[in-house]
Design a protein around this motif. Structure first.
Motif, PDB file in Angstrom:
ATOM      1  N   PRO A 392      60.285  38.617  46.569  1.00  0.00           N
ATOM      2  CA  PRO A 392      61.188  37.615  45.990  1.00  0.00           C
ATOM      3  C   PRO A 392      62.649  37.812  46.378  1.00  0.00           C
ATOM      4  CG  PRO A 392      59.658  38.450  44.346  1.00  0.00           C
ATOM      5  CD  PRO A 392      59.495  39.313  45.543  1.00  0.00           C
ATOM      6  N   SER A 393      63.053  39.042  46.624  1.00  0.00           N
ATOM      7  CA  SER A 393      64.463  39.307  46.949  1.00  0.00           C
ATOM      8  C   SER A 393      64.696  39.459  48.441  1.00  0.00           C
ATOM      9  CB  SER A 393      64.928  40.576  46.222  1.00  0.00           C
ATOM     10  OG  SER A 393      64.125  41.683  46.597  1.00  0.00           O
ATOM     11  N   GLY A 394      63.695  39.073  49.259  1.00  0.00           N
ATOM     12  CA  GLY A 394      63.841  39.256  50.696  1.00  0.00           C
ATOM     13  C   GLY A 394      63.249  40.579  51.130  1.00  0.00           C
ATOM     14  N   ASN A 395      63.228  40.830  52.422  1.00  0.00           N
ATOM     15  CA  ASN A 395      62.586  42.026  52.950  1.00  0.00           C
ATOM     16  C   ASN A 395      63.337  43.297  52.548  1.00  0.00           C
ATOM     17  OD1 ASN A 395      60.587  40.603  54.221  1.00  0.00           O
ATOM     18  ND2 ASN A 395      61.704  40.426  56.158  1.00  0.00           N
ATOM     19  N   ALA A 396      62.538  44.260  52.098  1.00  0.00           N
ATOM     20  CA  ALA A 396      63.087  45.589  51.870  1.00  0.00           C
ATOM     21  C   ALA A 396      63.085  46.351  53.191  1.00  0.00           C
ATOM     22  CB  ALA A 396      62.255  46.321  50.822  1.00  0.00           C
ATOM     23  N   ILE A 397      63.904  47.388  53.256  1.00  0.00           N
ATOM     24  CA  ILE A 397      64.053  48.129  54.521  1.00  0.00           C
ATOM     25  C   ILE A 397      62.732  48.707  54.995  1.00  0.00           C
ATOM     26  CG2 ILE A 397      65.163  50.125  55.602  1.00  0.00           C
ATOM     27  CD1 ILE A 397      67.544  49.681  53.763  1.00  0.00           C
ATOM     28  N   ASN A 398      61.939  49.246  54.055  1.00  0.00           N
ATOM     29  CA  ASN A 398      60.677  49.893  54.439  1.00  0.00           C
ATOM     30  C   ASN A 398      59.465  48.974  54.290  1.00  0.00           C
ATOM     31  OD1 ASN A 398      60.990  49.855  51.697  1.00  0.00           O
ATOM     32  ND2 ASN A 398      59.980  51.827  51.339  1.00  0.00           N
ATOM     33  N   ALA A 399      59.680  47.667  54.106  1.00  0.00           N
ATOM     34  CA  ALA A 399      58.576  46.705  53.961  1.00  0.00           C
ATOM     35  C   ALA A 399      58.232  46.148  55.333  1.00  0.00           C
ATOM     36  CB  ALA A 399      58.961  45.590  52.986  1.00  0.00           C
ATOM     37  N   THR A 400      57.389  46.867  56.076  1.00  0.00           N
ATOM     38  CA  THR A 400      57.119  46.509  57.473  1.00  0.00           C
ATOM     39  C   THR A 400      55.661  46.178  57.753  1.00  0.00           C
ATOM     40  OG1 THR A 400      56.761  48.836  58.066  1.00  0.00           O
ATOM     41  CG2 THR A 400      59.020  47.983  58.236  1.00  0.00           C
ATOM     42  N   HIS A 401      54.794  46.248  56.740  1.00  0.00           N
ATOM     43  CA  HIS A 401      53.363  46.088  56.985  1.00  0.00           C
ATOM     44  C   HIS A 401      53.049  44.721  57.597  1.00  0.00           C
ATOM     45  CE1 HIS A 401      49.048  46.574  56.458  1.00  0.00           C
ATOM     46  NE2 HIS A 401      49.013  45.435  55.778  1.00  0.00           N
ATOM     47  N   ALA A 402      53.559  43.647  57.006  1.00  0.00           N
ATOM     48  CA  ALA A 402      53.276  42.303  57.524  1.00  0.00           C
ATOM     49  C   ALA A 402      53.780  42.145  58.951  1.00  0.00           C
ATOM     50  CB  ALA A 402      53.911  41.251  56.613  1.00  0.00           C
ATOM     51  N   GLU A 403      54.976  42.646  59.230  1.00  0.00           N
ATOM     52  CA  GLU A 403      55.540  42.532  60.574  1.00  0.00           C
ATOM     53  C   GLU A 403      54.700  43.287  61.601  1.00  0.00           C
ATOM     54  OE1 GLU A 403      59.542  43.818  60.502  1.00  0.00           O
ATOM     55  OE2 GLU A 403      60.238  42.198  59.181  1.00  0.00           O
ATOM     56  N   GLU A 404      54.191  44.456  61.205  1.00  0.00           N
ATOM     57  CA  GLU A 404      53.353  45.234  62.123  1.00  0.00           C
ATOM     58  C   GLU A 404      52.042  44.497  62.425  1.00  0.00           C
ATOM     59  OE1 GLU A 404      53.105  49.584  61.563  1.00  0.00           O
ATOM     60  OE2 GLU A 404      54.477  49.278  59.881  1.00  0.00           O
ATOM     61  N   LEU A 405      51.453  43.888  61.395  1.00  0.00           N
ATOM     62  CA  LEU A 405      50.226  43.114  61.626  1.00  0.00           C
ATOM     63  C   LEU A 405      50.508  41.948  62.565  1.00  0.00           C
ATOM     64  CD1 LEU A 405      48.649  42.868  58.038  1.00  0.00           C
ATOM     65  CD2 LEU A 405      48.053  44.473  59.863  1.00  0.00           C
ATOM     66  N   GLU A 406      51.591  41.236  62.315  1.00  0.00           N
ATOM     67  CA  GLU A 406      51.922  40.074  63.127  1.00  0.00           C
ATOM     68  C   GLU A 406      52.211  40.482  64.563  1.00  0.00           C
ATOM     69  OE1 GLU A 406      53.902  36.137  61.491  1.00  0.00           O
ATOM     70  OE2 GLU A 406      55.374  37.712  61.847  1.00  0.00           O
ATOM     71  N   ARG A 407      52.872  41.600  64.721  1.00  0.00           N
ATOM     72  CA  ARG A 407      53.188  42.080  66.076  1.00  0.00           C
ATOM     73  C   ARG A 407      51.928  42.479  66.826  1.00  0.00           C
ATOM     74  NH1 ARG A 407      57.151  44.957  64.669  1.00  0.00           N
ATOM     75  NH2 ARG A 407      56.051  46.919  64.317  1.00  0.00           N
ATOM     76  N   HIS A 408      50.973  43.086  66.130  1.00  0.00           N
ATOM     77  CA  HIS A 408      49.755  43.549  66.792  1.00  0.00           C
ATOM     78  C   HIS A 408      48.802  42.394  67.104  1.00  0.00           C
ATOM     79  CE1 HIS A 408      46.421  46.276  67.805  1.00  0.00           C
ATOM     80  NE2 HIS A 408      45.656  45.433  67.125  1.00  0.00           N
TER      81      HIS A 408
END
Length: 443
Positions: A392-408
């Protein structure tokens, strides 16, 4: 039209004014629904009623007792009024609750969501529950006489007749053309595409009396005096009994075997319940996953659901616990996929459609996504893997799981979807992203 009819009409108007489906998904109370029924709030219209006249007038017909107070509703129809009921019933206004919701079953919900979001998911069955005879479209060389495909046999014989037949009488007349010998007749016949052999011409030529061999000075003269009959004319004259049928032309119709398949689906819902998943994040997970459950229930003949909660470890929970539970531990998403793999052994991929939906705030232990989660997602066969990030408050610094899935997996993967839900307004977009990702060939 009586008052009771007016009330029914007002009920219908109220149902037509039920909350828009998309708004209900984004902002409505999803918890009021059941797995087999969705309750959507209706914008109530005021029901008509009588009120006691504020002017205190006497006169004929005024009662002696139980006189209503000023402004008190009177004459409100009660259940059974006028049809023999004893008059005992709810006080006015107590039955208003039945007008507060529009009851929608999952099938109707799925159909309306398809229309609302422009979806076209068509599930395919996997488990064969019945085999039945379809139309007689297949052919075999043997069978009962009643299934003989006479039309096909006739066509085959007719094609042979057209290809092999010719006007024998006219060709005998060609043998009588002045100066023509068997070779000349044969060459002329070849030029006319007549399927005749040299042997047949020689036999016909030998049968002609010598005094008739020079009857015609040329083929042109012959054609002016003798009408040539085509094969089609000959068939019309002689009838179909002269069409050469052969045993090899016979084909017998037999029915196509149609498999009736039951459309079964198992949905694995995975949710991060670690300390970072606070109330707003949990609400967004519920707002996304609940309509997905309703939708797939409406689309499939038989839908079963598995709910997995996880922090650093994973455990199976029931639906009532799934959206409310919260722990104080860390996060290891792979633990949920390891448990999902075990639980899915009860639902073989050959018999079940599978969906694996996970949600959280994208926080995960170091290297767990790359080294554990992604290999497990690739290992577990499913119609669709989806991950929903709720931040809700935007991406946290260590919130990378979704980005890693999308990148892979890439944004165009046909069996993996990644959606981002930062607020209620993003929910229907996320649902569309998930449900429109699945490849139809795998459904």
């Amino acid at each position: 039209m009586g008052l009771r009819d007016d009330l029914e009409r007002f009920r219908e108007v109220g149902e037509q004014r039920r909350e828009d489906l998309a708004d209900f998904i984004k902002y409505g109370d999803l918890g009021s629904g059941r797995p087999d029924g969705i309750q959507i709030p209706v914008k109530i219209v005021s029901l008509p009623e009588f009120e006691y006249d504020q002017r205190d007038q006497g006169g004929v017909g005024q009662g002696d007792g139980d006189t209503p107070d000023v402004g008190q509703p009177v004459g409100q129809p009660q259940p059974g009024d006028g049809d023999g009921d004893d008059g005992d019933g709810d006080e006015p206004g107590e039955e208003g609750g039945e007008h507060e919701y529009y009851e929608m079953d999952p099938e109707e919900f799925a159909q309306e969501l398809d229309e609302e979001l422009g979806l076209d998911l068509e599930p395919k069955g996997k488990t064969v529950v019945e085999e039945k005879e379809g139309p007689f479209t297949d052919l075999t060389r043997t069978g009962p006489d009643s299934t003989l495909d006479f039309e096909r046999m006739f066509k085959e014989g007719l094609k042979r007749k057209l290809a092999m037949d010719f006007d024998e009488e006219f060709l005998r007349e060609v043998c009588k053309v002045e100066g023509f010998g068997p070779r000349d007749v044969f060459e002329w016949a070849r030029g006319e595409n007549l399927p005749v052999s040299m042997a047949w011409i020689e036999d016909a030529y030998d049968e002609i009396p010598a005094d008739e061999l020079d009857t015609w000075r040329s083929v042109a003269e012959l054609e002016e005096n003798v009408e040539r009959e085509s094969v089609q004319q000959k068939i019309r004259r002689e009838g179909i009994k002269h069409v050469p049928f052969r045993r090899e032309d016979e084909r017998y119709r037999y029915p196509e075997i149609i498999e009736e398949k039951e459309k079964n689906v198992v949905v694995v819902n995975i949710r991060d319940v670690s300390g970072s998943m606070r109330e707003k994040k949990r609400e967004l997970v519920e707002r996304t996953f609940t309509p997905l459950d309703w939708y797939l229930t409406g689309k499939y003949d038989n839908a079963e659901f598995v709910y997995i909660a996880h922090d650093a470890e994973a455990w199976e929970v029931d639906r009532e616990e799934f959206f409310g539970i919260r722990s104080g531990g860390g996060t290891k998403i792979s633990s949920a996929y390891e448990l999902a793999e075990q639980l899915l052994e009860e639902y073989p991929w050959s018999d079940w459609n599978r969906y694996v939906f996970a949600a959280g705030d994208s926080e995960n232990s170091s290297n767990d996504t790359e080294e554990q989660v992604i290999p497990l997602m690739e290992k577990i066969p499913a119609n669709l893997h989806a991950y929903v990030e709720t931040q809700p408050s935007g991406n946290a610094i260590n919130a990378t799981h979704a980005e890693e899935l999308e990148r892979h997996f890439g944004r165009d993967a046909e069996d993996v979807a990644v959606a981002y839900v930062n607020g209620a307004d993003d929910v229907t977009d996320a649902i569309y992203e998930i449900l429109s990702t699945e490849d139809d060939t795998d459904a």
